[in-house]
Design an enzyme around this catalytic site. Structure first.
Site, PDB file in Angstrom:
ATOM      1  CD  GLN A   1       2.549   3.476   8.683  1.00  0.00           C
ATOM      2  OE1 GLN A   1       3.506   3.495   7.914  1.00  0.00           O
ATOM      3  NE2 GLN A   1       1.610   4.396   8.652  1.00  0.00           N
TER       4      GLN A   1
ATOM      5  CG  ASP B   1      -1.492   5.557  10.440  1.00  0.00           C
ATOM      6  OD1 ASP B   1      -0.703   4.601  10.289  1.00  0.00           O
ATOM      7  OD2 ASP B   1      -2.614   5.599   9.905  1.00  0.00           O
TER       8      ASP B   1
ATOM      9  CG  HIS C   1      -3.265  -2.961   4.989  1.00  0.00           C
ATOM     10  ND1 HIS C   1      -1.964  -2.530   5.021  1.00  0.00           N
ATOM     11  CD2 HIS C   1      -3.803  -2.590   6.191  1.00  0.00           C
ATOM     12  CE1 HIS C   1      -1.718  -1.925   6.167  1.00  0.00           C
ATOM     13  NE2 HIS C   1      -2.826  -1.945   6.896  1.00  0.00           N
TER      14      HIS C   1
ATOM     15  CD  GLU D   1       0.788  -1.585  10.322  1.00  0.00           C
ATOM     16  OE1 GLU D   1       0.453  -1.768   9.133  1.00  0.00           O
ATOM     17  OE2 GLU D   1       0.401  -0.626  11.011  1.00  0.00           O
TER      18      GLU D   1
ATOM     19  CE1 TYR E   1      -4.701  -1.763  15.292  1.00  0.00           C
ATOM     20  CE2 TYR E   1      -4.815  -3.872  14.155  1.00  0.00           C
ATOM     21  CZ  TYR E   1      -4.976  -2.501  14.161  1.00  0.00           C
ATOM     22  OH  TYR E   1      -5.412  -1.865  13.025  1.00  0.00           O
TER      23      TYR E   1
ATOM     24  CG  ASN F   1       1.435   1.896   4.777  1.00  0.00           C
ATOM     25  OD1 ASN F   1       0.694   2.831   4.483  1.00  0.00           O
ATOM     26  ND2 ASN F   1       2.164   1.900   5.888  1.00  0.00           N
ATOM     27  NE  ARG F   2      -3.588   5.060   4.337  1.00  0.00           N
ATOM     28  CZ  ARG F   2      -3.276   4.796   5.609  1.00  0.00           C
ATOM     29  NH1 ARG F   2      -2.015   4.591   5.963  1.00  0.00           N
ATOM     30  NH2 ARG F   2      -4.229   4.713   6.518  1.00  0.00           N
TER      31      ARG F   2
ATOM     32  CG  HIS G   1      -2.142  -4.486  10.845  1.00  0.00           C
ATOM     33  ND1 HIS G   1      -2.315  -3.788  12.021  1.00  0.00           N
ATOM     34  CD2 HIS G   1      -2.317  -3.586   9.858  1.00  0.00           C
ATOM     35  CE1 HIS G   1      -2.598  -2.532  11.745  1.00  0.00           C
ATOM     36  NE2 HIS G   1      -2.604  -2.375  10.433  1.00  0.00           N
TER      37      HIS G   1
END
Length: 333
Positions: free
Chosen positions: A271, A233, A92, A299, A163, A66-67, A161
């Site tokens: 997330q 998100d 990330h 996540e 999908y 993440n950020r 991660h």
């Protein structure tokens, strides 16, 4: 080391992995009619991953998932600067673990171990970091265990991660999937997708998935947080369950296949991302495009920007300590 693919298989599941990014590239599970369905989106070759405009498909994410705001944090009065690769943020981990060839140290029919060494100063992070990811099939579940050690105080936040589309890769929109999330709060974000520092209750909002809703039922609601992120998100603050190591995080059902996926984790957050930036540029292994909102990600993680948010659970890994985390993806119909 050479990047390659390996397969884990038992009577319930078949999982394909690659050591390029320690990725899950596919996951076969039977649907309500007994048909085998690949519920993880991925690419056919390592070259496809290298050339993709979306670099995170199925990957192990680190050093920090993440950020991190402005790519900056401080440990004991020492400031560290990371790459800024997502607006003003580090996303990330910068160049990250997703772009590394991991060593496969063990591979059996239902069990694989991958390791990675990240030297002090890589992407600006302090400490020599040794990382291990263990993939294990246990009946109808894929268990991913993470371990990390460091020789200097640092920050660590690891996740996968993958999908997902429980109707199958390439089957279209995920908006009719039923989603349930074990969380009464989430971390609100600002216009740069960074938490504002306080938690918001999900009650009376489109973020309330304590009871099942379809993903698309409220995704277009005129809500400040949905407008900022172009959909979901956001990091959900998972409800703790006393006496359980792995706590329920989410339960998702594919509307066409009836496949149910439960996510359980030791992590405090998750997330939920609904493919808001997917644009059909890349081609999946089955030949379909990565079109808008045709996959979702869950996540499991510590909260975004935790090194700069003293009220959030700490992501500090002290010298000589060990980071440990586990997440299970359990399937049924």
């Amino acid at each position: 080391m050479q990047a390659r693919f390996i397969t884990l298989k038992n009577q319930y599941l078949q999982v394909t992995l690659t050591n390029y990014g320690a990725r899950v590239t596919g996951l076969l599970v039977n649907d309500k009619d007994g048909n085998s369905v690949d519920v993880v989106a991925g690419f056919a070759t390592v070259e496809d991953y290298l050339n993709a405009t979306a670099p995170y498909y199925g990957a192990t994410i680190g050093r920090f998932a993440n950020r991190i705001a402005n790519g900056q944090f401080t440990i004991k009065d020492t400031a560290y600067q990371l790459p800024v690769n997502n607006g003003p943020n580090c996303l990330h981990g910068g160049s990250g673990f997703h772009d590394k060839v991991w060593e496969i140290t063990e591979a059996q029919d239902q069990f694989a171990v991958m390791t990675l060494f990240s030297p002090h100063g890589e992407d600006g992070f302090p400490g020599d970091l040794k990382v291990k990811v263990i993939f294990t099939l246990i009946d109808n579940a894929l268990l991913i265990d993470y371990e990390a050690t460091t020789d200097r105080d640092t920050v660590v936040n690891l996740t996968n991660h993958a999908y997902f589309n429980l109707n199958g890769e390439g089957s279209g929109s995920i908006l009719n999937h039923s989603m349930q999330i074990n969380a009464a709060a989430y971390t609100r974000i600002n216009e740069n997708l960074i938490p504002v520092g306080k938690l918001s209750a999900v009650a009376m909002s489109p973020f309330d998935f304590r009871e099942p809703y379809t993903i698309g039922e409220r995704i277009e609601a005129d809500h400040e947080q949905l407008n900022i992120a172009r959909g979901y998100d956001h990091n959900y603050v998972l409800n703790k369950v006393e006496g359980q190591k792995l706590i329920p995080a989410a339960k998702v059902t594919g509307d066409q296949t009836g496949i149910v996926m439960e996510v359980l984790t030791t992590e405090p957050g998750m997330q939920f991302y609904t493919g808001n930036f997917m644009d059909g540029t890349n081609t999946f292994k089955g030949g379909s495009k990565d079109d808008f909102r045709t996959t979702f990600a869950l996540e499991t993680q510590h909260f975004p920007d935790s090194p700069n948010q003293p009220t959030f659970p700490s992501t500090l890994l002290s010298r000589g300590g060990m980071f440990k985390s586990s997440t299970m993806y359990r399937f049924g119909v």
